[in-house]
Design a protein around this motif. Structure first.
Motif, PDB file in Angstrom:
ATOM      1  N   THR B 205       0.851  -1.179   0.000  1.00 53.00           N
ATOM      2  CA  THR B 205       0.000   0.000   0.000  1.00 53.00           C
ATOM      3  C   THR B 205       0.896   1.242   0.000  1.00 53.00           C
ATOM      4  O   THR B 205       2.099   1.144  -0.262  1.00 53.00           O
ATOM      5  CB  THR B 205      -0.951   0.002   1.221  1.00 53.00           C
ATOM      6  OG1 THR B 205      -1.850   1.106   1.115  1.00 53.00           O
ATOM      7  CG2 THR B 205      -0.185   0.125   2.530  1.00 53.00           C
ATOM      8  N   LEU B 207       0.039   4.768   2.292  1.00 48.90           N
ATOM      9  CA  LEU B 207      -1.039   5.532   2.915  1.00 48.90           C
ATOM     10  C   LEU B 207      -0.582   6.922   3.293  1.00 48.90           C
ATOM     11  O   LEU B 207       0.440   7.090   3.955  1.00 48.90           O
ATOM     12  CB  LEU B 207      -1.530   4.808   4.176  1.00 48.90           C
ATOM     13  CG  LEU B 207      -2.055   3.396   3.966  1.00 48.90           C
ATOM     14  CD1 LEU B 207      -2.448   2.788   5.303  1.00 48.90           C
ATOM     15  CD2 LEU B 207      -3.230   3.396   3.011  1.00 48.90           C
ATOM     16  N   THR B 256       5.654  -0.318   1.355  1.00 48.37           N
ATOM     17  CA  THR B 256       5.148   0.808   0.568  1.00 48.37           C
ATOM     18  C   THR B 256       6.315   1.367  -0.247  1.00 48.37           C
ATOM     19  O   THR B 256       7.470   1.109   0.086  1.00 48.37           O
ATOM     20  CB  THR B 256       4.628   1.941   1.463  1.00 48.37           C
ATOM     21  OG1 THR B 256       5.762   2.643   2.000  1.00 48.37           O
ATOM     22  CG2 THR B 256       3.761   1.433   2.584  1.00 48.37           C
ATOM     23  N   THR B 267       1.141   8.013  -4.317  1.00 46.64           N
ATOM     24  CA  THR B 267       0.581   6.668  -4.249  1.00 46.64           C
ATOM     25  C   THR B 267      -0.792   6.588  -4.897  1.00 46.64           C
ATOM     26  O   THR B 267      -1.204   5.518  -5.337  1.00 46.64           O
ATOM     27  CB  THR B 267       0.502   6.195  -2.783  1.00 46.64           C
ATOM     28  OG1 THR B 267      -0.136   7.221  -2.007  1.00 46.64           O
ATOM     29  CG2 THR B 267       1.886   5.934  -2.236  1.00 46.64           C
ATOM     30  N   TYR B 268      -1.482   7.713  -4.995  1.00 45.05           N
ATOM     31  CA  TYR B 268      -2.759   7.733  -5.709  1.00 45.05           C
ATOM     32  C   TYR B 268      -2.543   7.317  -7.165  1.00 45.05           C
ATOM     33  O   TYR B 268      -3.265   6.475  -7.710  1.00 45.05           O
ATOM     34  CB  TYR B 268      -3.340   9.145  -5.609  1.00 45.05           C
ATOM     35  CG  TYR B 268      -4.588   9.415  -6.398  1.00 45.05           C
ATOM     36  CD1 TYR B 268      -5.793   8.796  -6.061  1.00 45.05           C
ATOM     37  CD2 TYR B 268      -4.578  10.301  -7.464  1.00 45.05           C
ATOM     38  CE1 TYR B 268      -6.948   9.068  -6.784  1.00 45.05           C
ATOM     39  CE2 TYR B 268      -5.726  10.580  -8.183  1.00 45.05           C
ATOM     40  CZ  TYR B 268      -6.911   9.963  -7.847  1.00 45.05           C
ATOM     41  OH  TYR B 268      -8.049  10.236  -8.560  1.00 45.05           O
ATOM     42  N   TRP B 271      -1.519   3.590  -7.284  1.00 48.37           N
ATOM     43  CA  TRP B 271      -2.683   2.707  -7.131  1.00 48.37           C
ATOM     44  C   TRP B 271      -3.383   2.579  -8.482  1.00 48.37           C
ATOM     45  O   TRP B 271      -3.730   1.486  -8.912  1.00 48.37           O
ATOM     46  CB  TRP B 271      -3.626   3.267  -6.066  1.00 48.37           C
ATOM     47  CG  TRP B 271      -5.056   2.852  -6.179  1.00 48.37           C
ATOM     48  CD1 TRP B 271      -6.078   3.588  -6.700  1.00 48.37           C
ATOM     49  CD2 TRP B 271      -5.653   1.610  -5.756  1.00 48.37           C
ATOM     50  NE1 TRP B 271      -7.262   2.894  -6.632  1.00 48.37           N
ATOM     51  CE2 TRP B 271      -7.028   1.679  -6.058  1.00 48.37           C
ATOM     52  CE3 TRP B 271      -5.151   0.458  -5.148  1.00 48.37           C
ATOM     53  CZ2 TRP B 271      -7.915   0.635  -5.777  1.00 48.37           C
ATOM     54  CZ3 TRP B 271      -6.038  -0.586  -4.860  1.00 48.37           C
ATOM     55  CH2 TRP B 271      -7.398  -0.489  -5.178  1.00 48.37           C
ATOM     56  N   PHE B 279      -5.697   0.415  -1.131  1.00 45.46           N
ATOM     57  CA  PHE B 279      -5.741   1.878  -1.181  1.00 45.46           C
ATOM     58  C   PHE B 279      -7.151   2.323  -0.808  1.00 45.46           C
ATOM     59  O   PHE B 279      -8.123   1.672  -1.162  1.00 45.46           O
ATOM     60  CB  PHE B 279      -5.385   2.386  -2.583  1.00 45.46           C
ATOM     61  CG  PHE B 279      -4.871   3.799  -2.584  1.00 45.46           C
ATOM     62  CD1 PHE B 279      -3.619   4.088  -2.071  1.00 45.46           C
ATOM     63  CD2 PHE B 279      -5.643   4.839  -3.080  1.00 45.46           C
ATOM     64  CE1 PHE B 279      -3.137   5.391  -2.066  1.00 45.46           C
ATOM     65  CE2 PHE B 279      -5.156   6.142  -3.070  1.00 45.46           C
ATOM     66  CZ  PHE B 279      -3.909   6.412  -2.561  1.00 45.46           C
TER      67      PHE B 279
END
Lengths: 296, 449
Positions: B205, B207, B256, B267-268, B271, B279
């Protein structure tokens, strides 16, 4: 006061009308807002409801606000760019004053950043500073240097913004210096040459003193503009940078006033900033007077 | 002579005209029109325009629409209010409700809504209660009503179904939340180099601490303040554990992308490129995520020590100006936008929100073959385990923002979460005290006016 003649009466009316326009303009758009700001700075006000008078509490609070001082420190740091920028633009102006090929094109190129939209420039530089894909680090990589992740690093975010500011301001200072250099009387250089002065001596004893008024003008205006820097910061580092390391004074003021709806406190900080700018400018004028000379 | 008098008169008139222009114009004069100010992207503008056109056709009340971009809305509204040019109906953020109410900008619409015959029981309690304020606390069920929800925004956890299937990992349960250990286990399994170039290119992930710590902290038994919103309680072991868990994902467990990698491509984006297994997903993401090259679905947030999932719900409200000349019509517009079935259908079809109406939402969740399949998770959050953001229900937000300003060393592994929280708590407490004091004083000042 001759009020007897009719002719004069008519002229007086005219005069009053013309005087009224700027005076009214001044009262409405300068005196009233300044007075209102002074009062606001002594109130607690969220910009919506009633104002509550609290005397000097906002000013007292300001002295204990670590972020206010941090942002002041950041703002002062940005000023490092002013002497560097001036030196570079003077050097450029001297270069551009010579008969080099493509001279007018180069002059234009250096002036382009000055007339470009500040927001567009800030966004472009934000991209250029990207750690992996940014132009700046790709350029450094040619020389085997691994560049930092500029805007995300507490150590490099401020220098990154200084570099951008220098680049942005170069053209403007250069044009002013160019004009100043061109108005230096040729006869001074000729006299120096007869005395056997070399290039450096001519620069130091003729060019530099002769462009002094321009230098003074640039330092004063750039210090004032630098104290108010905001747009670039807000676009390139919308949260004030890593650990608030890029937040300028105006950014901090803006955040208090418009994000936290603390208009009274924001205004108090703005007035404090205004006073500091005034003091710095007065000191500069004093220094300039002391060092000035008269050319007969 | 005459000429000169005329001319001097004209100069004076010009100056006066200039000043008069500043004070002209107020939207609440009796022109029989409502003004409605809101914000949104293109889809939203179109959907709202459609709903408003039908409102005008049904009721004969003309509505003048002022629409702004999302990031300009707050500033423009503030300017309109300072200029005594308040729109009759406008969007209101949860976090600004208290200062707007104490400043006398918002109308108490409790009675008018009751008279309008809207079935408040069929709208999410969370959505309605978010706009209740009893003068001390926001969100209490018996406070006066100052708005209705435009929407509710449950922040759910999502996972990349295609990736987990390819990796041969059992899909997480829709009803039973993963424990933190189980979650970490899965993330370790998927973090690897898939194309053999020696660099990891698939992670568990990534975050953003500002949007995800809430879920982990709450489900671990921690909270930002006490129930009265007077004490900052971030310096607890439960909070430290949650924050440390997020930091360790990057610095210790390395499930991550590193912080440099995240700064390069957030990370958006990663994803959406299919590089991350887990996510968060909000209703506003659905229309975009449904276009991606992989399948995804929703699960409860992995749960900490309490064993219960938790997360936050955003919300935006629609309120009425206290100075409107047409309060009945204004409230009618509010109830129409918030609770009319056709209007809601238009907005839900645009893929930007979950329905405000419970019965409609139940049907919406039960639809077959939708993406994500487990839409019900959004509704569970709204009905069951979601909470407002910590600063959404306090007078100011400076105390809350203070938490994030200097948090980077924790995320970089240079400082422990416990140390940092112990250090930041007094500063947050001071800011919260100031904000609570300001709230009281503002209320007193406005009451005495």
């Amino acid at each position: 006061m001759a009020r007897s003649s009719r002719l004069h009466q008519a002229e007086h009316r005219w005069a009053l009308a013309f005087v009224a326009a700027p005076v009214l303009g001044y009262v409405l758009f300068t005196a009233y807002p300044v007075g209102f700001a002074l009062y606001t700075s002594m109130t607690q006000w969220n910009g919506l409801g009633a104002m509550r008078f609290i005397g000097l509490d906002n000013y007292v609070r300001l002295f204990g606000d670590q972020y206010f001082w941090q942002s002041m420190g950041n703002t002062v740091f940005y000023m490092i760019g002013i002497p560097i920028g001036l030196a570079l633009s003077l050097a450029l102006a001297i270069g551009m004053n010579r008969a080099i090929p493509l001279r007018s094109m180069l002059r234009t190129v250096y002036y382009v950043p000055v007339i470009s939209s500040l927001a567009a420039i800030a966004i472009l530089w934000q991209w250029a500073y990207n750690g992996d894909f940014g132009l700046v680090n790709q350029f450094l990589a040619w020389f085997g240097i691994e560049g930092p992740n500029w805007l995300a690093s507490t150590a490099w975010a401020k220098p990154a913004i200084v570099i951008m500011l220098i680049w942005k301001g170069l053209g403007y200072s250069m044009i002013l210096y160019l004009a100043a250099i061109q108005s230096v009387p040729r006869s001074l250089y000729e006299a120096a040459e007869l005395d056997g002065a070399n290039g450096w001596q001519k620069f130091r004893t003729i060019t530099l003193p002769m462009v002094r008024p321009v230098t003074f003008f640039l330092v004063v205006t750039q210090v004032i503009a630098g104290s108010q820097i905001f747009t670039e910061i807000n676009i390139m580092t919308p949260t004030g940078g890593p650990e608030y390391s890029t937040a300028s004074s105006v950014f901090h003021i803006w955040r208090q006033a418009f994000r936290y709806q603390d208009m009274g406190y924001g205004t108090a900080m703005a007035i404090m900033l205004g006073i500091l700018i005034l003091i710095i400018t007065l000191v500069q004028f004093r220094l300039n007077q002391r060092n000035s000379f008269v050319l007969d | 002579m005459r000429k000169s008098r005329l001319a001097s008169g004209m100069v004076a008139a010009l100056v006066l005209a200039g000043t008069a222009a500043c004070s002209a114009g107020s939207s609440t004069d009796d022109d029989g029109k409502l003004t409605f100010m809101f914000r949104g992207g293109e889809d939203e503008k179109a959907a709202y325009q459609e709903a408003i056109d039908r409102f005008s056709a049904d009721t004969g009340v003309e509505v003048e629409v002022i629409v702004t971009d999302a990031d300009q809305y707050a500033t423009k509204l503030q300017a309109a209010i300072s200029g005594n040019n308040v729109p009759d109906v406008f969007y209101i953020e949860q976090a600004s409700l208290q200062s707007y109410v104490t400043s006398g900008v918002l109308l108490d619409i409790t009675d008018l809504v009751a008279e309008s015959g809207v079935d408040l029981d069929n709208i999410w309690e969370y959505g309605v209660d978010s706009y209740r304020y009893d003068g001390k606390l926001q969100g209490t069920p018996d406070g006066a009503l100052y708005g209705l929800p435009k929407d509710v925004g449950p922040f759910a956890m999502g996972y990349n179904k295609t990736m987990l299937e390819e990796e041969g990992i059992d899909l997480p349960d829709e009803d039973e939340p993963l424990t933190w250990d189980e979650w970490l286990d899965i993330m370790k399994q998927v973090t690897k180099d898939t194309d053999g170039d020696g660099e990891v290119d698939q992670w568990g992930t990534g975050l953003n601490v500002q949007w995800n710590l809430q879920a982990l902290a709450w489900s671990n038994g921690a909270d930002w303040t006490n129930a009265d919103k007077t004490e900052v309680t971030v310096d607890t072991p439960e909070m430290a554990e949650a924050l440390q868990y997020i930091a360790d994902m990057t610095t210790v467990e390395e499930v991550t992308p590193s912080s440099e990698q995240q700064a390069t491509l957030d990370t958006y984006q990663r994803w959406m490129e299919g590089e991350l297994a887990f996510f968060p997903v909000g209703p506003w993401d659905v229309s975009v995520y449904n276009e991606l090259d992989f399948e995804y679905d929703l699960i409860p947030y992995p749960a900490g020590a309490t064993g219960e999932p938790a997360t936050w719900i955003g919300s935006l409200g629609i309120g009425v100006s206290a100075t409107t000349a047409m309060p009945e019509e204004a409230v009618e517009l509010v109830t129409y936008l918030s609770a009319d079935e056709t209007a809601q259908q238009t907005l839900v079809d645009a893929g930007i929100q979950v329905p405000n109406l419970k019965d409609m939402a139940a049907e919406w969740a039960a639809e077959e073959g939708t993406s994500p399949a487990n839409r019900q998770e959004f509704l569970d959050i709204v009905e069951d385990y979601g909470r407002p953001m910590p600063a959404a229900v306090t007078y100011g937000a400076a105390w809350y923002d203070e938490m994030w300003t200097n948090i980077q060393p924790v995320l970089d592994g240079k400082q422990t979460a416990a140390e940092y929280l112990a250090e930041v708590q007094p500063r947050m407490q001071q800011l919260l005290d100031e904000s609570n004091m300001q709230a009281e004083q503002a209320a007193a000042a406005n009451a005495s006016e």
